[in-house]
Design a protein around this motif. Sequence first.
Motif, PDB file in Angstrom:
ATOM      1  N   ASN A 241       0.854  -1.186   0.000  1.00  0.00           N
ATOM      2  CA  ASN A 241       0.000   0.000   0.000  1.00  0.00           C
ATOM      3  C   ASN A 241       0.889   1.235   0.000  1.00  0.00           C
ATOM      4  O   ASN A 241       2.117   1.126   0.043  1.00  0.00           O
ATOM      5  CB  ASN A 241      -0.951  -0.001   1.198  1.00  0.00           C
ATOM      6  CG  ASN A 241      -2.264   0.692   0.905  1.00  0.00           C
ATOM      7  OD1 ASN A 241      -2.322   1.640   0.119  1.00  0.00           O
ATOM      8  ND2 ASN A 241      -3.331   0.220   1.533  1.00  0.00           N
ATOM      9  N   GLY A 242       0.254   2.401  -0.062  1.00  0.00           N
ATOM     10  CA  GLY A 242       1.024   3.634  -0.109  1.00  0.00           C
ATOM     11  C   GLY A 242       0.124   4.838   0.022  1.00  0.00           C
ATOM     12  O   GLY A 242      -1.068   4.726   0.311  1.00  0.00           O
ATOM     13  N   PHE A 243       0.689   5.996  -0.231  1.00  0.00           N
ATOM     14  CA  PHE A 243       0.014   7.259   0.042  1.00  0.00           C
ATOM     15  C   PHE A 243      -0.358   8.038  -1.221  1.00  0.00           C
ATOM     16  O   PHE A 243      -1.057   9.038  -1.144  1.00  0.00           O
ATOM     17  CB  PHE A 243       0.921   8.124   0.931  1.00  0.00           C
ATOM     18  CG  PHE A 243       1.175   7.535   2.288  1.00  0.00           C
ATOM     19  CD1 PHE A 243       0.513   8.021   3.404  1.00  0.00           C
ATOM     20  CD2 PHE A 243       2.061   6.484   2.466  1.00  0.00           C
ATOM     21  CE1 PHE A 243       0.730   7.480   4.663  1.00  0.00           C
ATOM     22  CE2 PHE A 243       2.289   5.933   3.715  1.00  0.00           C
ATOM     23  CZ  PHE A 243       1.620   6.425   4.822  1.00  0.00           C
ATOM     24  N   SER A 244       0.112   7.596  -2.380  1.00  0.00           N
ATOM     25  CA  SER A 244      -0.030   8.385  -3.603  1.00  0.00           C
ATOM     26  C   SER A 244      -1.474   8.663  -3.982  1.00  0.00           C
ATOM     27  O   SER A 244      -1.844   9.807  -4.268  1.00  0.00           O
ATOM     28  CB  SER A 244       0.673   7.681  -4.769  1.00  0.00           C
ATOM     29  OG  SER A 244       2.067   7.729  -4.622  1.00  0.00           O
ATOM     30  N   LYS A 245      -2.312   7.622  -4.011  1.00  0.00           N
ATOM     31  CA  LYS A 245      -3.653   7.767  -4.574  1.00  0.00           C
ATOM     32  C   LYS A 245      -4.639   8.344  -3.566  1.00  0.00           C
ATOM     33  O   LYS A 245      -5.328   9.326  -3.846  1.00  0.00           O
ATOM     34  CB  LYS A 245      -4.149   6.414  -5.079  1.00  0.00           C
ATOM     35  CG  LYS A 245      -3.167   5.666  -5.965  1.00  0.00           C
ATOM     36  CD  LYS A 245      -2.786   6.426  -7.219  1.00  0.00           C
ATOM     37  CE  LYS A 245      -1.857   5.577  -8.100  1.00  0.00           C
ATOM     38  NZ  LYS A 245      -1.462   6.255  -9.340  1.00  0.00           N
ATOM     39  N   ALA A 246      -4.729   7.755  -2.379  1.00  0.00           N
ATOM     40  CA  ALA A 246      -5.731   8.190  -1.406  1.00  0.00           C
ATOM     41  C   ALA A 246      -5.448   9.583  -0.865  1.00  0.00           C
ATOM     42  O   ALA A 246      -6.378  10.354  -0.595  1.00  0.00           O
ATOM     43  CB  ALA A 246      -5.803   7.189  -0.249  1.00  0.00           C
ATOM     44  N   TYR A 247      -4.168   9.924  -0.711  1.00  0.00           N
ATOM     45  CA  TYR A 247      -3.800  11.193  -0.071  1.00  0.00           C
ATOM     46  C   TYR A 247      -3.274  12.232  -1.069  1.00  0.00           C
ATOM     47  O   TYR A 247      -2.773  13.278  -0.651  1.00  0.00           O
ATOM     48  CB  TYR A 247      -2.741  10.943   1.006  1.00  0.00           C
ATOM     49  CG  TYR A 247      -3.209  10.036   2.112  1.00  0.00           C
ATOM     50  CD1 TYR A 247      -3.905  10.541   3.209  1.00  0.00           C
ATOM     51  CD2 TYR A 247      -2.979   8.665   2.055  1.00  0.00           C
ATOM     52  CE1 TYR A 247      -4.351   9.709   4.225  1.00  0.00           C
ATOM     53  CE2 TYR A 247      -3.418   7.820   3.067  1.00  0.00           C
ATOM     54  CZ  TYR A 247      -4.107   8.344   4.148  1.00  0.00           C
ATOM     55  OH  TYR A 247      -4.548   7.514   5.151  1.00  0.00           O
ATOM     56  N   ALA A 248      -3.376  11.941  -2.369  1.00  0.00           N
ATOM     57  CA  ALA A 248      -2.865  12.863  -3.389  1.00  0.00           C
ATOM     58  C   ALA A 248      -1.404  13.211  -3.128  1.00  0.00           C
ATOM     59  O   ALA A 248      -0.994  14.371  -3.134  1.00  0.00           O
ATOM     60  CB  ALA A 248      -3.716  14.133  -3.463  1.00  0.00           C
ATOM     61  N   MET A 249      -0.586  12.164  -2.915  1.00  0.00           N
ATOM     62  CA  MET A 249       0.825  12.340  -2.575  1.00  0.00           C
ATOM     63  C   MET A 249       1.722  11.639  -3.588  1.00  0.00           C
ATOM     64  O   MET A 249       2.752  11.047  -3.230  1.00  0.00           O
ATOM     65  CB  MET A 249       1.094  11.812  -1.157  1.00  0.00           C
ATOM     66  CG  MET A 249       0.445  12.629  -0.057  1.00  0.00           C
ATOM     67  SD  MET A 249       0.579  11.869   1.601  1.00  0.00           S
ATOM     68  CE  MET A 249       2.362  11.882   1.848  1.00  0.00           C
ATOM     69  N   THR A 250       1.380  11.713  -4.863  1.00  0.00           N
ATOM     70  CA  THR A 250       2.139  10.979  -5.873  1.00  0.00           C
ATOM     71  C   THR A 250       3.610  11.366  -5.902  1.00  0.00           C
ATOM     72  O   THR A 250       4.490  10.516  -6.038  1.00  0.00           O
ATOM     73  CB  THR A 250       1.520  11.186  -7.267  1.00  0.00           C
ATOM     74  OG1 THR A 250       1.361  12.596  -7.499  1.00  0.00           O
ATOM     75  CG2 THR A 250       0.165  10.508  -7.375  1.00  0.00           C
ATOM     76  N   GLY A 251       3.894  12.642  -5.777  1.00  0.00           N
ATOM     77  CA  GLY A 251       5.279  13.103  -5.848  1.00  0.00           C
ATOM     78  C   GLY A 251       6.083  12.863  -4.585  1.00  0.00           C
ATOM     79  O   GLY A 251       7.311  13.010  -4.593  1.00  0.00           O
ATOM     80  N   TRP A 252       5.421  12.473  -3.519  1.00  0.00           N
ATOM     81  CA  TRP A 252       6.122  12.248  -2.256  1.00  0.00           C
ATOM     82  C   TRP A 252       6.845  10.908  -2.256  1.00  0.00           C
ATOM     83  O   TRP A 252       7.802  10.717  -1.511  1.00  0.00           O
ATOM     84  CB  TRP A 252       5.127  12.277  -1.086  1.00  0.00           C
ATOM     85  CG  TRP A 252       4.483  13.600  -0.871  1.00  0.00           C
ATOM     86  CD1 TRP A 252       3.603  14.233  -1.706  1.00  0.00           C
ATOM     87  CD2 TRP A 252       4.643  14.454   0.250  1.00  0.00           C
ATOM     88  NE1 TRP A 252       3.206  15.424  -1.169  1.00  0.00           N
ATOM     89  CE2 TRP A 252       3.828  15.580   0.036  1.00  0.00           C
ATOM     90  CE3 TRP A 252       5.384  14.364   1.426  1.00  0.00           C
ATOM     91  CZ2 TRP A 252       3.744  16.623   0.945  1.00  0.00           C
ATOM     92  CZ3 TRP A 252       5.299  15.393   2.338  1.00  0.00           C
ATOM     93  CH2 TRP A 252       4.487  16.517   2.101  1.00  0.00           C
ATOM     94  N   ARG A 253       6.383   9.955  -3.049  1.00  0.00           N
ATOM     95  CA  ARG A 253       6.974   8.617  -3.185  1.00  0.00           C
ATOM     96  C   ARG A 253       7.092   7.948  -1.824  1.00  0.00           C
ATOM     97  O   ARG A 253       8.172   7.815  -1.249  1.00  0.00           O
ATOM     98  CB  ARG A 253       8.352   8.662  -3.877  1.00  0.00           C
ATOM     99  CG  ARG A 253       8.428   9.494  -5.151  1.00  0.00           C
ATOM    100  CD  ARG A 253       7.273   9.233  -6.114  1.00  0.00           C
ATOM    101  NE  ARG A 253       7.249   7.864  -6.640  1.00  0.00           N
ATOM    102  CZ  ARG A 253       6.115   7.187  -6.836  1.00  0.00           C
ATOM    103  NH1 ARG A 253       4.950   7.704  -6.506  1.00  0.00           N
ATOM    104  NH2 ARG A 253       6.177   5.974  -7.340  1.00  0.00           N
TER     105      ARG A 253
END
Length: 400
Positions: A241-253
Amino acid sequence: MGTDRMGGVRVAQRFSGVERSATVALLETVQRLRREGVDVLDLSGGEPDFTTPQTVIAEAVSALEGGDTHYTPSRGLPELLGAIGEKLATENGVHVDPATGIIVTPSAKQALFTALMTVLDPGDEVIVPTPAWVSYPAMAALIGARAVPAELRAEDGFRLSRQLLEGRLTDRTRALVINTPANPTGHVLDGEEAAEIVAFAVEHNLVLIVDEIYEKIVYDGHRHLSLASLPGVAERTLTVNGFSKAYAMTGWRLGYLAGPGPLIAQALKVQEHTVSCAASFVQRGGVAALTGAADDIAAMLKEYTVRRELTVTALNALPGVSCAYPEGAFYAFADIRGTGLTSAAFAQLLLERAAVTVAPGSAFGAGGEGHVRLSFAASRDVLEGVGERLTRLAEEWPAP
């Protein structure tokens, strides 16, 4: 022997079966056309247009200003490991020891590659239900393994069955990749499917690698189900899992891999000898996301629901096109077989005659042909513009 060469220099043979990412290539095409002055409306990618929640930004900025710019433990910051462990237990029913059962990674993509690297040897096979995200087969190939497609059917709602899985099993099969909610189809795994997957994995001693990156984006009463929460399967399941999609954090990686301690102990070696750790201040932002961004997620989901309606309505107005409402994620996977065109030809038609970019279904493997994927993670203004362009196109393009 590897004979592929670049400028006379030998490159590894593994690259002979690996193409560039189709979705990344589309993004580069869009960027080039825009530099040339073309007013392209892009629905080919998978990036939310929302701003990262302010609480996340503030925490990361505070960490930067406080000098938190150094290495962290390779597993991740204890605070973030604890927050992930709490989230998995309370939201997913997945129980792991944060100290031994989780690795924080620089992106969910890295977590997926690490998971595959951990359980696959060269020559091994991993079953991948398709249509599927473009990087699953490529990652397997880069390891020297082989992704075996289990082709799902639109007529069945892209549901997975044990019978289909059994037909793909060989003596080289070591793992099964499951993506729910699914990219590109939008299907959300249900209890019946989950039970069949678990029984199949247990009987054949397979590792389950479950990609849950879209878990918080579900519609119409559907509920996300984590396979690792089911009885008798936690010891063989790696959850990504990760943070890109749900939290709009794509660039945070920022992502994570969770699972049984013995598997995670081996996966940690991949992390330590490649990327070392995720960025320190980004991990601080991850803690803030898990503990203080619930309202932001709810607001984004409410907006995705409106955007889904705009997108599906516009597609169903096109001659020869049919699009069901996706159950989860933020993609519409439209059936264009009624047009008589291939997915690549249809995508080219939209680009040339409407300056709209979509991803051809053929990019997503077996079962994807005859469809195109449109992302409604773009802004409402963009989606309304696409709808207007598709309406004009429909008026001048009669059904075959």
